[in-house]
Structures are given as structure tokens and as C-alpha cells.
Design a protein around this motif. Sequence first.
Motif, PDB file in Angstrom:
ATOM      1  N   VAL A  24     -92.541  68.997  65.820  1.00 55.48           N
ATOM      2  CA  VAL A  24     -93.416  68.222  64.948  1.00 55.48           C
ATOM      3  C   VAL A  24     -94.522  69.147  64.469  1.00 55.48           C
ATOM      4  O   VAL A  24     -95.219  69.749  65.287  1.00 55.48           O
ATOM      5  N   THR A  25     -94.656  69.285  63.165  1.00 60.29           N
ATOM      6  CA  THR A  25     -95.642  70.235  62.651  1.00 60.29           C
ATOM      7  C   THR A  25     -96.861  69.537  62.076  1.00 60.29           C
ATOM      8  O   THR A  25     -96.745  68.620  61.268  1.00 60.29           O
ATOM      9  N   VAL A  71     -86.762  68.851  62.635  1.00 55.80           N
ATOM     10  CA  VAL A  71     -88.217  68.885  62.529  1.00 55.80           C
ATOM     11  C   VAL A  71     -88.767  67.737  61.706  1.00 55.80           C
ATOM     12  O   VAL A  71     -88.139  67.246  60.772  1.00 55.80           O
ATOM     13  N   ILE A  72     -89.934  67.307  62.130  1.00 55.77           N
ATOM     14  CA  ILE A  72     -90.717  66.360  61.354  1.00 55.77           C
ATOM     15  C   ILE A  72     -91.954  67.117  60.904  1.00 55.77           C
ATOM     16  O   ILE A  72     -92.732  67.582  61.744  1.00 55.77           O
ATOM     17  N   ALA A  73     -92.096  67.282  59.605  1.00 52.80           N
ATOM     18  CA  ALA A  73     -93.199  68.086  59.090  1.00 52.80           C
ATOM     19  C   ALA A  73     -94.217  67.219  58.372  1.00 52.80           C
ATOM     20  O   ALA A  73     -93.900  66.605  57.359  1.00 52.80           O
ATOM     21  N   ILE A  74     -95.414  67.159  58.939  1.00 49.95           N
ATOM     22  CA  ILE A  74     -96.517  66.525  58.229  1.00 49.95           C
ATOM     23  C   ILE A  74     -96.887  67.512  57.149  1.00 49.95           C
ATOM     24  O   ILE A  74     -97.444  68.570  57.434  1.00 49.95           O
ATOM     25  N   ALA A 101     -99.518  75.197  50.688  1.00 50.82           N
ATOM     26  CA  ALA A 101     -98.248  75.745  51.159  1.00 50.82           C
ATOM     27  C   ALA A 101     -97.479  74.674  51.911  1.00 50.82           C
ATOM     28  O   ALA A 101     -98.056  73.718  52.410  1.00 50.82           O
ATOM     29  N   SER A 102     -96.176  74.853  51.992  1.00 53.16           N
ATOM     30  CA  SER A 102     -95.346  73.879  52.685  1.00 53.16           C
ATOM     31  C   SER A 102     -94.848  74.411  54.007  1.00 53.16           C
ATOM     32  O   SER A 102     -94.339  75.526  54.101  1.00 53.16           O
ATOM     33  N   ALA A 103     -94.997  73.598  55.047  1.00 52.16           N
ATOM     34  CA  ALA A 103     -94.473  73.977  56.357  1.00 52.16           C
ATOM     35  C   ALA A 103     -92.984  73.672  56.421  1.00 52.16           C
ATOM     36  O   ALA A 103     -92.264  74.202  57.262  1.00 52.16           O
ATOM     37  N   PHE A 104     -92.518  72.845  55.509  1.00 55.31           N
ATOM     38  CA  PHE A 104     -91.117  72.441  55.570  1.00 55.31           C
ATOM     39  C   PHE A 104     -90.196  73.459  54.900  1.00 55.31           C
ATOM     40  O   PHE A 104     -89.020  73.580  55.244  1.00 55.31           O
TER      41      PHE A 104
END
Lengths: 335, 335
Positions: free
Chosen positions: B64-65, B125-128, B134-137
Motif C-alpha cells: 500500500v503506497t 498494490v494499492i496506490a494512493i 508524479a505517479s507512484a503507480f
Amino acid sequence: MPTLQDVAEKAGVSTATVSKVLSNTPYFTEKTRRKVMHAVEELGYAPNLPARALSGGKTHIIAVTFPYVYEAIFTDPLVLRILEGIETECTQRGYNILLSTPLLSADGPDEHYLNLIRSGYVEGVIAIDNVPLASAFEPVKKRGIPGVVLGYHTGDYFVRSDDVSGGLQMMNHILGLGHRKIGIISVPEVLHFSIYHRLEGMRRAAERAGLNFDDLPKANGDFSVNSGEKCAAQLLSEYRDITALICLNDRMAMGAIRHAHEKGRHVPDNLTIVGYDDIPMAGSFEPPLTTIDQQAPEMGRASARMLFEVLDNKKPAPIHVPTHLVIRQSAAPPV
Amino acid sequence: MPTLQDVAEKAGVSTATVSKVLSNTPYFTEKTRRKVMHAVEELGYAPNLPARALSGGKTHIIAVTFPYVYEAIFTDPLVLRILEGIETECTQRGYNILLSTPLLSADGPDEHYLNLIRSGYVEGVIAIDNVPLASAFEPVKKRGIPGVVLGYHTGDYFVRSDDVSGGLQMMNHILGLGHRKIGIISVPEVLHFSIYHRLEGMRRAAERAGLNFDDLPKANGDFSVNSGEKCAAQLLSEYRDITALICLNDRMAMGAIRHAHEKGRHVPDNLTIVGYDDIPMAGSFEPPLTTIDQQAPEMGRASARMLFEVLDNKKPAPIHVPTHLVIRQSAAPPV
DNA sequence: CTGAAAGCGCTTACAG
DNA sequence: CTGAAAGCGCTTACAG
């Protein structure tokens, strides 16, 4: 995904060599090192951690346990602050945090948690372990996994907030303001080990000032805002001469203040109400709360650092994180 | 620790059989099953997850980010509520949560995070993912790991709060109370995708009521209590006729209320101030905050459920979690 | 300083 | 319905 094998081929060396270069073993020529690193770059290689864990035993995963009991840990602001401190240290060391929320009952933690502990994933654990009902650290110890306890359950290595001192500082402050009719809003001691110690600190301060601590009016809530409100109502109606209310956490203090305001009493001019924890909101409450700062992020950081020492086969000494009295505007001398 | 091997010997069967029994493959006699389960019990066997991950690919770990940027995520109460929802679903399925806090910059997430994504640990992954910077996903997608986005960055599967509707509901409420001189305390849109949509909702409501949204006084804070205080000071001194302040989160609203009180203005009798988020403290603030409930735990739960569907090779439809107007006592008709 | 080989504990076709 | 065997991607003695 490229494997260590691929890197070895590209670099023209054996997998053993790649492995050693990557783990910083000494004894290989600079030229070899460069060849390997070059191949790593080119391929965008990153080690497969499960494989590494299986063969080497190092998983690079730290489990952090927050007990799931008594109240929603997910609404306790301190949880996040502690996590913050742990995260800082772990990231620095390249470790990952596995969040674990053992469900505690008299029989011990739940099965899912136990399976995690036996899963082979966990290289070390930091256990927030303050619920007298059961210990989340117990199974960790039995399994032989290195760990540190953040709290009062038994472990070889532990970090604790200096709760006695916190209670003492707060009571001293209130006494110093001139209060003698002091009500205490607490929670049942079975909920949290810290409570016992905070009360103990208050007792010492009170008795040093010639007050019989046991005679002080008390009511038990459950940490929530609502319970603080109810306890304040009960105490203030039963003991009309109370001039100060010491609450064992900020949220109950906020509830107590709400009740006071509803009854038309001004805090602090007409009634002193203080909290404990210094949650993020405490400073912007009205009135800003006089409270005790536990330094939650520092507790997190200290426990993580301690764990890494244990993982390095050292024997770190226990740590007591000091508490600070934060004087804001919810306490004043009695009228 | 007992291994699958040990179980096989004790039960008098092959490791293959044990493995199949344990993974609930059909086709084995009840008798075999019992023998195996008995041996498992006796030995207290629990599977070694790294080994299972290495051979089977299923790690039983969800990352989980939470993006580490703009403000301390560790002081945002919503983070914990979202986590709560995710935890509920994951525990039910026997999955573990790896907490990840990618450091976002214009170059993308940091190296430690990238290594985690490539580590082989992460099954999903679940990315907040709400920070425009920028994108964490992005790296997750590139690596081909199943994932769902909680937010506005691009992903095949996503959960979003209905921000447009939230902004619209709040503006409608304020307009319905009779306000026309409305100030808005926001944050720069580059900080968070949601902001844009909340403002858009407000715009629609305003224009439907014949108000020019662009003409409304605005100030930008940074989500913090202090910034709310400053923005309120600025807006109220510059536009003396403002009767209502809409803040884009609760903490800024609390700061704004503090400023109002300092200036001797009563909320809501003399000034309306509302927030957004419905953080745990919102209801016990003074005055209790009128705000928008995003249903953070439900967002967490929905995203986890969606992820498990993806892991089961389904193609779940996007979800928009509805928002609710929570009417408390910080808003009233203008005087 | 470098490499061949065994082994970590599982799962998964493939036979039977 | 059950088992032998290969293989997942690494690390670690052990030789050389």
C-alpha cells in the motif's frame, strides 16, 4: 525480469561472483566489480527478495504490530506518529515495513498473526505491546525472532515512554498552579499498561504535596471524546468543588472541555482541564490543550534503531523516552 | 521450524501430496487429507512464504503506497482510516500489508520504492495516487504487477472519492443557507488532484445559483491548521463582507475558526466556516464542524476488494465512493 | 580472487 | 488419486 543468472552471463562471471559483489563481500578485483555493476545497470537488475530470503535468511522485512483491541487503533493519531519514526529508520536501511494488527484476546493473538510470525517473512519485529490482556510479542519470542517491545510486556529489548515522569510532571504543574480539588479522568488499568504508570507518577507528586491521591475523585472512560464528556459530567456534578480535571489522554480532555463549555464554564478561567499525548490537533483546539508530549516519532525511531542493533548481534540497553510538559492555555490557577 | 517435508514424512505421503492438500486442490481421498492435516496439527506447521513465493509466485503481500510529499502524511488522519479499510479486507483473505511511502519528485518515485516493486515481494498494490507531480503507480504498471489506484492517476482499475459531488454538496448547503459572499480556502491545485474536482463541484453549484465562481475571494494554504488561520486572516481583512468560508480540509477550517474567535467573531452566528474530510476530531471541535465525509474506510475497503478481483483475473468496474454532507454546527444563515 | 555445486522450502506439470 | 523430479533465484561453504 532479469535474474542474477542473466547478470552473470552478461558480465561473463559466475553467479557466485555476482552474488558476492552485490553483497559487498571483500576479495574481488575492481575490474570484476565494474563488469558486474555494469551488467546490473544495463539489465536494470534488482534482486529477488523471496529467493534471497529462502537461501540467506535475510528477508529485509520488519513487522510492526499494533494491537487490535479496546478501541479502534485506526483512529489513534499516535499510531501514525510512531510509524513515522519507524519508517524513517527502516527506509534508511533498505528495510520494508509489514503492518500487522494482531487481534488480541485472552487466548493470545489470532491465527492470522501467528501464521505471519511463522511465515519466514519476518526478520525482526517491533511490537507495540501495552495491552495487559495478552502479549503480541510472546509468539515472536517463542519463535526466536529478534524483536523489540515498545511498551511494558516482557522482552529482552524494549523502549518505553517515561509514563511515571509524565504523570508526575502533569500533577506537579496542576499543583503548582494552586489546585487541590483535582478530578482524574482515566481508563480502566486493564486497558493499557501505561495508565498504571501515569497514575503512579501522579500519586507521587500528589503525596509529595501532602495530598491523599486515593481520595481524589476519579472516573473511567475509554479514551474516546464521548467518554471524556460523560466522565466530566459525572465528576463535576458529584464533586462541585473540583477546580481541575486531569485526563489521561487528549481526546477525553477535549470531551471534558466540551462538557464544561456546555455547562457555561470557561476553560481555563473557571476550570482547568489538561490532557496527555499531545496529538496533532491539541495545539489548535480551543483552548489549546496543556498536555504531555510523549514524542511518539522518537519512540518509533528509537525502537527501530534498537532492532537494527539486535539484528547486528549487539545487546542494546533499554530506552526510556522522556516526556515533556507542553504548556498551552487550558490550565490556569483556580479562582 | 517444521517444513512441508517433515509433514510429508509424518503423514507417510509425498511432499507433492501435502502441498496439494494444503492448497485445496481437489482429487485426494478424505483419508489422505486427514492424515496430512493431522501431521500439520501435530507439528504446528506453517508454510514458508518466501519459498512458496519463489516457486508459486503468490507472495500474499499487498503493498500500500502513501506518497511522501507536500506534507507529513503521518499527520493526516485520513491515511489511517483508509488503511483500516484495506486491513479489514486483507486480513480476511490472509494477505499481509506492506506499507510503502514512496518519496515523489519530478523524476518519479525514489530508488528504495522502485526496488520494492522489483523485489518479487509484491503480489499486488494499492496506490494512493493523487499527487500531480508524479505517479507512484507508474512503475507498478510498467512492471506488470496487478494494482488499483486510489485516486486520479491513470490505472486500469481505480477507486475515487466523488470529489465533484462533495464540492457541489457543500456549496449548495452554503448557498441554501443564504450566503452569497463566500470565501474559499484551498491549496494549490498542483498539490492534489482532488482539489481540482472539489472546486469544480463548487463552481457548478455556484453558477447554477447565478454566482460567478471566479469572482469569489480565494486564498491558498497547505492543508495545515496554521495555514488555515493565515488564509482566514488574509481573506477576512481584505473582504470585509464575507459571511462564509469554505475550507478544502478540516484542519484549515479549524485554523480559520481559531482566527475568527481571536477576532471576536462567533462561529456560526457571526461567520460560517466549513471543512472537508470529516476527520475523527471534527465532531468534537468547537463548534462541531460541518463538513464532507469521504468515507475513507470504505475507500480502503473498496480498493482492496477491487484488487482481489483483479488478482482473480476479473475486470472490476471503476468505483466512485459517494461523499456525504455532515451537518453540525459551524454553519448558519448569514446575519 | 573466482567458480561449481548443493541447498533453502515450496509448487507444478508430468507420469503412473 | 499419488509421487518423482525439476525448478523458482538466490547464498554459502568448499575447492582451486
